[in-house]
Design a protein around this motif. Structure first.
Motif, PDB file in Angstrom:
ATOM      1  N   VAL A 190     -19.587  24.716 -21.380  1.00  0.00           N
ATOM      2  CA  VAL A 190     -19.407  25.005 -19.960  1.00  0.00           C
ATOM      3  C   VAL A 190     -18.598  23.884 -19.316  1.00  0.00           C
ATOM      4  CG1 VAL A 190     -21.542  26.355 -19.779  1.00  0.00           C
ATOM      5  CG2 VAL A 190     -21.582  23.931 -19.252  1.00  0.00           C
ATOM      6  N   PHE A 203     -18.304  21.619 -16.274  1.00  0.00           N
ATOM      7  CA  PHE A 203     -19.231  21.184 -15.225  1.00  0.00           C
ATOM      8  C   PHE A 203     -18.540  20.490 -14.060  1.00  0.00           C
ATOM      9  CE2 PHE A 203     -19.059  17.791 -18.386  1.00  0.00           C
ATOM     10  CZ  PHE A 203     -18.916  16.645 -17.625  1.00  0.00           C
ATOM     11  N   THR A 257     -23.495  22.244 -22.144  1.00  0.00           N
ATOM     12  CA  THR A 257     -24.016  23.602 -22.339  1.00  0.00           C
ATOM     13  C   THR A 257     -24.702  24.180 -21.114  1.00  0.00           C
ATOM     14  OG1 THR A 257     -26.067  22.718 -23.248  1.00  0.00           O
ATOM     15  CG2 THR A 257     -24.319  23.286 -24.832  1.00  0.00           C
ATOM     16  N   SER A 258     -25.096  23.311 -20.168  1.00  0.00           N
ATOM     17  CA  SER A 258     -25.765  23.815 -18.963  1.00  0.00           C
ATOM     18  C   SER A 258     -25.546  22.842 -17.813  1.00  0.00           C
ATOM     19  CB  SER A 258     -27.262  24.021 -19.210  1.00  0.00           C
ATOM     20  OG  SER A 258     -27.877  22.812 -19.613  1.00  0.00           O
ATOM     21  N   ARG A 318     -26.406  22.544 -13.305  1.00  0.00           N
ATOM     22  CA  ARG A 318     -26.849  23.136 -12.041  1.00  0.00           C
ATOM     23  C   ARG A 318     -27.206  22.030 -11.056  1.00  0.00           C
ATOM     24  NH1 ARG A 318     -30.649  24.334 -15.607  1.00  0.00           N
ATOM     25  NH2 ARG A 318     -32.642  23.290 -15.433  1.00  0.00           N
ATOM     26  N   HIS A 334     -28.908  18.704 -12.859  1.00  0.00           N
ATOM     27  CA  HIS A 334     -29.164  18.866 -14.293  1.00  0.00           C
ATOM     28  C   HIS A 334     -27.830  19.062 -14.992  1.00  0.00           C
ATOM     29  CE1 HIS A 334     -30.456  20.625 -18.118  1.00  0.00           C
ATOM     30  NE2 HIS A 334     -29.515  21.503 -17.900  1.00  0.00           N
ATOM     31  N   TYR A 342     -30.261  18.106 -28.448  1.00  0.00           N
ATOM     32  CA  TYR A 342     -30.084  18.333 -27.019  1.00  0.00           C
ATOM     33  C   TYR A 342     -30.299  17.034 -26.243  1.00  0.00           C
ATOM     34  CZ  TYR A 342     -30.777  20.381 -22.383  1.00  0.00           C
ATOM     35  OH  TYR A 342     -30.677  20.685 -21.053  1.00  0.00           O
ATOM     36  N   ALA A 392     -30.015  15.728 -22.033  1.00  0.00           N
ATOM     37  CA  ALA A 392     -29.787  16.162 -20.653  1.00  0.00           C
ATOM     38  C   ALA A 392     -29.913  15.004 -19.679  1.00  0.00           C
ATOM     39  CB  ALA A 392     -30.786  17.247 -20.274  1.00  0.00           C
TER      40      ALA A 392
END
Length: 177
Positions: free
Chosen positions: A45, A47, A75-76, A78, A88, A98, A100
């Motif tokens: 993604v 960002f 990958t994520s 928000r 995040h 992973y 974060a």
């Protein structure tokens, strides 16, 4: 003498049926049931737009990495300004683990750390990374590095399934904007 031939025919038919059923089961097993043991390919993604939005809206300097190798895949992402000013940004590390970045100002610090680190507990170990003190947290699911003195009153947590070396690599790449 007719009886033994009948029994032989019945036994032969049972064996043939068993062979056919076994062959059909093998066909179903190898063709119809997926046997892909590797993790699914996660979509990368972008960002940057969310980061710019969060940096304009958040009441604290929002953290994001700069200069990470392309083998790290975002990958994520928000930002929830309406819910605890929470930032995040999740990454898949080169080995698939992973990592974060989690930040917030409005949630109670201990509760936020517990949530972001999936219940990891503080240790006495600290690390000096890029001139800041980070406290190590260890847990069953995630490990974490938590920034001791947070700018703007935020709580900053770098957590995930990655090793402490990977968490440290992420922290070294963080820029507060």
């Amino acid at each position: 003498m007719a009886a033994p031939k009948g029994k032989q025919k019945t036994a032969r038919d049972m064996i043939l049926s068993l062979v056919l059923i076994s062959m059909a089961a093998l066909v179903v097993y190898f063709i119809a049931i997926p046997h892909d043991d590797h993790a699914p390919d996660l979509k990368r993604v972008d960002f940057q737009v969310e980061l710019a939005t969060a940096r304009r809206a958040a009441p604290y300097p929002v953290a994001a990495p700069e200069g990470l190798p392309d083998t790290w895949k975002a990958t994520s992402v928000r930002y929830r300004g309406d819910k605890s000013d929470a930032w995040h940004l999740g990454f898949s590390a080169p080995d698939g683990q992973y990592v974060a970045i989690e930040q917030s100002t409005t949630q109670k610090r201990s509760e936020f750390i517990d949530e972001a680190s999936q219940g990891a507990k503080a240790t006495t170990a600290t690390e000096q990374i890029a001139g800041r003190t980070w406290v190590r947290y260890t847990g069953g699911r995630y490990d974490a590095l938590v920034l001791k003195d947070n700018p703007g009153g935020s709580t900053t947590v770098v957590a995930g399934t990655g090793s402490f070396a990977q968490l440290t690599e992420m922290v070294k790449a963080l820029k507060l904007g």
